[in-house]
Design a protein around this motif. Structure first.
Motif, PDB file in Angstrom:
ATOM      1  N   TYR A 132       0.819  -1.207   0.000  1.00 29.16           N
ATOM      2  CA  TYR A 132       0.000   0.000   0.000  1.00 29.16           C
ATOM      3  C   TYR A 132       0.853   1.258   0.000  1.00 29.16           C
ATOM      4  O   TYR A 132       1.950   1.291   0.558  1.00 29.16           O
ATOM      5  CB  TYR A 132      -0.894   0.041   1.245  1.00 29.16           C
ATOM      6  N   LEU A 133       0.303   2.293  -0.590  1.00 30.66           N
ATOM      7  CA  LEU A 133       0.852   3.630  -0.455  1.00 30.66           C
ATOM      8  C   LEU A 133       0.802   4.003   1.025  1.00 30.66           C
ATOM      9  O   LEU A 133      -0.190   3.708   1.711  1.00 30.66           O
ATOM     10  CB  LEU A 133      -0.014   4.595  -1.284  1.00 30.66           C
ATOM     11  N   ASP A 134       1.850   4.629   1.524  1.00 29.72           N
ATOM     12  CA  ASP A 134       1.908   4.933   2.952  1.00 29.72           C
ATOM     13  C   ASP A 134       0.685   5.695   3.452  1.00 29.72           C
ATOM     14  O   ASP A 134       0.163   5.433   4.537  1.00 29.72           O
ATOM     15  CB  ASP A 134       3.168   5.746   3.270  1.00 29.72           C
ATOM     16  N   SER A 135       0.200   6.619   2.664  1.00 30.36           N
ATOM     17  CA  SER A 135      -0.898   7.481   3.119  1.00 30.36           C
ATOM     18  C   SER A 135      -2.242   6.764   3.231  1.00 30.36           C
ATOM     19  O   SER A 135      -3.180   7.312   3.799  1.00 30.36           O
ATOM     20  CB  SER A 135      -1.030   8.693   2.196  1.00 30.36           C
ATOM     21  N   VAL A 136      -2.331   5.551   2.689  1.00 28.49           N
ATOM     22  CA  VAL A 136      -3.597   4.810   2.779  1.00 28.49           C
ATOM     23  C   VAL A 136      -3.504   3.588   3.682  1.00 28.49           C
ATOM     24  O   VAL A 136      -4.514   2.910   3.906  1.00 28.49           O
ATOM     25  CB  VAL A 136      -4.118   4.390   1.375  1.00 28.49           C
ATOM     26  N   LYS A 137      -2.326   3.298   4.184  1.00 30.34           N
ATOM     27  CA  LYS A 137      -2.160   2.130   5.064  1.00 30.34           C
ATOM     28  C   LYS A 137      -3.060   2.254   6.280  1.00 30.34           C
ATOM     29  O   LYS A 137      -3.136   3.312   6.909  1.00 30.34           O
ATOM     30  CB  LYS A 137      -0.701   1.999   5.488  1.00 30.34           C
ATOM     31  N   GLY A 138      -3.733   1.155   6.599  1.00 30.91           N
ATOM     32  CA  GLY A 138      -4.649   1.151   7.730  1.00 30.91           C
ATOM     33  C   GLY A 138      -6.039   1.636   7.394  1.00 30.91           C
ATOM     34  O   GLY A 138      -6.965   1.481   8.201  1.00 30.91           O
ATOM     35  N   ARG A 139      -6.202   2.221   6.198  1.00 30.68           N
ATOM     36  CA  ARG A 139      -7.528   2.710   5.789  1.00 30.68           C
ATOM     37  C   ARG A 139      -8.077   1.951   4.583  1.00 30.68           C
ATOM     38  O   ARG A 139      -9.279   1.761   4.462  1.00 30.68           O
ATOM     39  CB  ARG A 139      -7.453   4.202   5.445  1.00 30.68           C
ATOM     40  N   PHE A 140      -7.189   1.551   3.686  1.00 25.76           N
ATOM     41  CA  PHE A 140      -7.598   0.855   2.465  1.00 25.76           C
ATOM     42  C   PHE A 140      -7.220  -0.615   2.555  1.00 25.76           C
ATOM     43  O   PHE A 140      -6.216  -0.972   3.170  1.00 25.76           O
ATOM     44  CB  PHE A 140      -6.902   1.449   1.243  1.00 25.76           C
ATOM     45  N   ASN A 141      -8.010  -1.443   1.900  1.00 19.51           N
ATOM     46  CA  ASN A 141      -7.708  -2.874   1.852  1.00 19.51           C
ATOM     47  C   ASN A 141      -7.974  -3.402   0.442  1.00 19.51           C
ATOM     48  O   ASN A 141      -9.075  -3.229  -0.091  1.00 19.51           O
ATOM     49  CB  ASN A 141      -8.565  -3.639   2.862  1.00 19.51           C
ATOM     50  N   ILE A 142      -6.969  -4.034  -0.136  1.00 21.36           N
ATOM     51  CA  ILE A 142      -7.115  -4.626  -1.458  1.00 21.36           C
ATOM     52  C   ILE A 142      -7.324  -6.124  -1.310  1.00 21.36           C
ATOM     53  O   ILE A 142      -6.690  -6.772  -0.462  1.00 21.36           O
ATOM     54  CB  ILE A 142      -5.888  -4.312  -2.351  1.00 21.36           C
TER      55      ILE A 142
END
Length: 115
Positions: A59-69
């Motif tokens: 993940y892109l650092d800015s979306v870690k913990g918020r986005f899930n693929i």
């Protein structure tokens, strides 16, 4: 190869969206799938990627913990679950596969985060 994204829309900050990407024309289970995003005047950036097995993600650092693929083998679909959305997540989101040394992209789906 055909890549079709869906699921974009407008949401308030803190909200959630789930993007879908249906990918056909190749052996879906054998390839890394990726989500990118792009805003006007900026280069397209990698948001998340998932290994063919589905066991490894990045993940892109800015979306870690918020986005899930994630990916569903039989549906030939990759998903991007986006939670706690922020205005800076506003972009056109694209799905991509690299197949036979060539990148194949979908048409993109707009995500707008605004109050």
């Amino acid at each position: 190869v055909r890549i079709v994204e869906s699921g974009g829309g407008s949401v308030q900050p803190g909200g959630s969206l789930r993007l879908s990407c249906e990918a056909t024309g190749f052996t879906f289970s054998s390839y890394v799938m990726s989500w990118y995003r792009q805003t006007p005047g900026k280069e397209r950036e990698l948001v998340a990627g998932i290994h063919s097995s589905g066991t490894t993600t990045d993940y892109l650092d800015s979306v870690k913990g918020r986005f899930n693929i994630s990916r569903h083998r039989s549906k030939k679909t990759v998903y991007l679950q986006m939670n706690s959305l922020k205005p800076e997540d506003t972009a056109v989101y694209y799905c991509k596969v690299r197949f036979l040394e060539r990148d194949f992209w979908g048409q993109g789906t707009q995500v707008t985060v605004s109050s």
